[in-house]
Write a protein that holds these residues in place. Structure first.
Motif, short mmCIF file in Angstrom:
data_model
loop_
_atom_site.label_atom_id
_atom_site.label_comp_id
_atom_site.label_asym_id
_atom_site.label_seq_id
_atom_site.Cartn_x
_atom_site.Cartn_y
_atom_site.Cartn_z
N ARG A 1 0.81 -1.22 0.00
CA ARG A 1 0.00 0.00 0.00
C ARG A 1 0.85 1.27 0.00
NH1 ARG A 1 -5.23 -1.13 0.43
NH2 ARG A 1 -5.84 -3.20 1.15
N ALA A 2 0.16 2.39 -0.23
CA ALA A 2 0.82 3.69 -0.29
C ALA A 2 1.04 4.30 1.09
CB ALA A 2 0.00 4.65 -1.15
N GLY A 3 0.50 3.71 2.12
CA GLY A 3 0.66 4.21 3.48
C GLY A 3 0.47 3.09 4.48
N SER A 4 0.52 3.43 5.75
CA SER A 4 0.52 2.42 6.81
C SER A 4 -0.88 2.15 7.36
CB SER A 4 1.45 2.86 7.93
OG SER A 4 1.17 4.18 8.35
N ALA A 5 -1.84 1.86 6.46
CA ALA A 5 -3.19 1.50 6.86
C ALA A 5 -3.89 0.86 5.67
CB ALA A 5 -3.97 2.72 7.34
N VAL A 6 -4.91 0.03 5.94
CA VAL A 6 -5.53 -0.73 4.87
C VAL A 6 -6.38 0.12 3.94
CG1 VAL A 6 -5.55 -2.84 6.24
CG2 VAL A 6 -7.56 -1.35 6.27
N TRP A 7 -6.73 1.35 4.34
CA TRP A 7 -7.55 2.18 3.46
C TRP A 7 -6.72 3.07 2.54
CZ3 TRP A 7 -7.80 2.65 8.82
CH2 TRP A 7 -7.14 3.75 9.37
N THR A 8 -5.40 3.02 2.65
CA THR A 8 -4.57 3.76 1.70
C THR A 8 -4.52 2.99 0.39
OG1 THR A 8 -2.53 2.73 2.52
CG2 THR A 8 -3.21 4.80 3.53
N ALA A 9 -4.13 3.67 -0.68
CA ALA A 9 -4.18 3.08 -2.02
C ALA A 9 -3.36 1.80 -2.10
CB ALA A 9 -3.68 4.10 -3.04
N GLN A 10 -3.95 0.77 -2.69
CA GLN A 10 -3.24 -0.48 -2.92
C GLN A 10 -2.43 -0.36 -4.20
OE1 GLN A 10 -5.68 -3.99 -3.01
NE2 GLN A 10 -4.15 -5.14 -4.16
N LEU A 11 -1.15 -0.71 -4.14
CA LEU A 11 -0.26 -0.53 -5.28
C LEU A 11 0.01 -1.82 -6.04
CD1 LEU A 11 2.30 1.85 -3.56
CD2 LEU A 11 0.36 2.46 -5.00
N ARG A 12 0.08 -2.93 -5.33
CA ARG A 12 0.32 -4.23 -5.95
C ARG A 12 0.12 -5.29 -4.88
NH1 ARG A 12 5.19 -1.92 -4.76
NH2 ARG A 12 6.79 -3.20 -3.75
N THR A 13 0.36 -6.54 -5.21
CA THR A 13 0.32 -7.62 -4.23
C THR A 13 1.60 -8.44 -4.33
OG1 THR A 13 -0.83 -9.12 -5.73
CG2 THR A 13 -2.20 -7.78 -4.24
N LEU A 14 1.93 -9.12 -3.24
CA LEU A 14 3.11 -9.97 -3.19
C LEU A 14 2.68 -11.38 -2.79
CD1 LEU A 14 5.56 -7.58 -1.29
CD2 LEU A 14 5.64 -8.17 -3.73
N PRO A 15 3.12 -12.41 -3.50
CA PRO A 15 2.72 -13.77 -3.16
C PRO A 15 3.46 -14.28 -1.93
CG PRO A 15 4.27 -13.80 -4.98
CD PRO A 15 3.95 -12.35 -4.72
N HIS A 16 2.94 -15.34 -1.34
CA HIS A 16 3.59 -16.01 -0.21
C HIS A 16 5.00 -16.42 -0.60
CE1 HIS A 16 4.16 -18.58 3.25
NE2 HIS A 16 4.32 -19.65 2.48
N GLY A 17 5.96 -16.08 0.25
CA GLY A 17 7.35 -16.44 -0.02
C GLY A 17 8.15 -15.41 -0.77
N ALA A 18 7.50 -14.31 -1.20
CA ALA A 18 8.22 -13.28 -1.96
C ALA A 18 9.27 -12.60 -1.09
CB ALA A 18 7.24 -12.25 -2.50
N ALA A 19 10.40 -12.30 -1.69
CA ALA A 19 11.46 -11.59 -0.98
C ALA A 19 11.22 -10.09 -1.07
CB ALA A 19 12.82 -11.94 -1.59
N VAL A 20 11.43 -9.38 0.04
CA VAL A 20 11.27 -7.93 0.07
C VAL A 20 12.49 -7.31 0.74
CG1 VAL A 20 8.76 -7.96 0.07
CG2 VAL A 20 9.98 -8.06 2.24
N SER A 21 12.71 -6.05 0.46
CA SER A 21 13.79 -5.28 1.10
C SER A 21 13.18 -4.15 1.90
CB SER A 21 14.74 -4.72 0.04
OG SER A 21 15.42 -5.76 -0.64
N ILE A 22 13.39 -4.18 3.22
CA ILE A 22 12.79 -3.21 4.13
C ILE A 22 13.77 -2.08 4.42
CG2 ILE A 22 11.77 -2.88 6.40
CD1 ILE A 22 11.08 -5.87 6.38
N ASP A 23 13.28 -0.88 4.20
CA ASP A 23 14.11 0.30 4.46
C ASP A 23 14.00 0.74 5.92
OD1 ASP A 23 15.71 2.54 3.92
OD2 ASP A 23 13.95 3.78 3.54
N CYS A 24 12.74 0.81 6.44
CA CYS A 24 12.52 1.29 7.80
C CYS A 24 11.09 0.98 8.20
CB CYS A 24 12.79 2.80 7.88
SG CYS A 24 11.82 3.78 6.69
N GLN A 25 10.69 1.37 9.42
CA GLN A 25 9.34 1.10 9.92
C GLN A 25 8.67 2.38 10.39
OE1 GLN A 25 9.62 -1.89 13.02
NE2 GLN A 25 9.07 -3.52 11.57
N VAL A 26 7.32 2.37 10.24
CA VAL A 26 6.51 3.46 10.79
C VAL A 26 5.38 2.86 11.62
CG1 VAL A 26 6.99 5.02 8.87
CG2 VAL A 26 4.97 3.56 8.79
#
Length: 368
Positions: free
Chosen positions: A39-64
């Motif tokens: 999503r575009a922000g830290s809540a479920v009502w912000t715009a959805q940008l894409r989806t990631l399947p189970h097991g997908a690798a991600v790179s985390i920059d930081c947390q909010v």
């Protein structure tokens, strides 16, 4: 129906990417039943940008700090991970090293390059060919996934891409392919008439509605000014409670939380009982209630009114307009308003209910 607030941060501050001095942390999506929404922000009502399947690798920059998510398979948390492209996923669905992730600096909801890439996605058009039965749009490519919408025969569709899922024998073909729509839902390609085949779903073509802004419904106001909502959305003791309760006095005016259209005025109560009498904890049902439909696919619902609402289905209402009065009809042991907020509506149900407290707070109408 009395219940637990979820604090949420104010986010989506700017489109300026933050620069951090630490290295991104590698992690893995844990979402075995359905793809994880990015999503575009830290809540479920912000715009959805894409989806990631189970097991997908991600790179985390930081947390909010954002919306509390209590149904993730990894942890219960209000922390959201900002990925290196500026998008967000709930940390409740992420398996990562035990090392702490640093807090984010200025928010960067979506990097401009990501928005431009989304805008460049080529789509295919199609038409629902399901006969007398509406075609179901779901959160994942399987008939067991949560239902989001029912699309009548002949509905025009924009097909972003295709994903392999449950094999379906339909009116057009027998196929395991499901078509992803711009809002991020899926329909079986077995019931879609089209002249071209949509491309496979990839990270490049999955962004949803490139120009979509966070969901809004116009000006918002508290449905019971001067009274505060009790925390209690989907608590551990009552995971089926999909709203919050605002305690008040019998006869207190209930206001429309935003401008919209009245879609339901209903007495919802267990057989053998009346909505015109005080209910009890042993009686099932919402009592006298009103459902409003707002802009941006948002619905609100108001339960336990003392008598039938003063508005009618089809009527247009303004934010703050009185729609009924507080009571204790249905499953209620004291006068109060049970208030729900649903996104991606219609339809409304547990699958698209969100916690009203952080939602209303971010819309400038705090109720808790």
């Amino acid at each position: 129906m009395l219940f637990a607030a979820i604090p949420v941060a104010v986010f989506l501050a700017s489109f300026a990417p933050a620069v951090d001095a630490h290295a991104a942390q590698a992690a893995t999506v844990v979402s075995p039943k359905r793809p994880l929404n990015v999503r575009a922000g830290s809540a479920v009502w912000t715009a959805q940008l894409r989806t990631l399947p189970h097991g997908a690798a991600v790179s985390i920059d930081c947390q909010v700090k954002g919306q509390l998510i209590n149904q993730g398979p990894v942890r219960v948390t209000d922390q959201w991970d900002r990925l290196t492209d500026g998008s967000y996923v709930s940390d409740a669905w992420i398996r990562r090293p035990a090392a702490a992730i640093p807090a984010c600096g200025p928010a960067a909801p979506v990097a401009p390059a990501a928005v431009a890439a989304a805008a460049a996605v080529t789509t295919t058009t199609g038409t629902v060919a399901s006969g007398a039965t509406p075609l179901k749009a779901r959160t994942a490519p399987a008939h067991t996934a949560s239902l989001i919408a029912a699309l009548p025969n002949g509905t025009q569709l924009t097909l972003v891409c295709q994903l392999r899922g449950e094999n379906i024998a339909g009116s057009q073909r027998v196929t395991p392919m499901w078509d992803r729509l711009p809002e991020g839902t899926y329909v079986s390609d077995a019931y879609v008439r089209r002249t071209a085949t949509p491309p496979p779903c990839t990270a490049a073509n999955q962004p949803v509605a490139a120009a979509a802004a966070p969901v809004t419904g116009g000006d918002w106001t508290s449905p019971l000014p001067g009274f505060r909502a009790r925390p209690g959305f989907r608590t551990a003791n009552n995971p089926n409670h999909i709203g919050v309760d605002i305690m008040s006095f019998t006869g207190t005016p209930i206001h429309a939380a935003s401008a919209g259209t009245v879609v339901e005025v209903v007495c919802n109560i267990e057989a053998g009982h009346s909505c015109d009498q005080a209910g009890s904890a042993s009686i099932g049902g919402c009592g006298w209630y009103v459902k409003l439909q707002h802009e941006g696919g948002i619905s609100t619902l108001y339960c336990h009114m003392v008598r039938k609402a003063v508005v009618q289905p089809g009527q247009k209402v303004k934010a703050g307009q009185v729609i009924g009065y507080v009571g204790s009809s249905g499953n209620s042991s004291a006068p109060h308003l049970h208030f729900e907020v649903h996104i991606n509506a219609p339809p409304t149900g547990p699958q698209n209910a969100i916690d009203p407290i952080p939602f209303m707070r971010t819309h400038g109408a705090a109720i808790g």
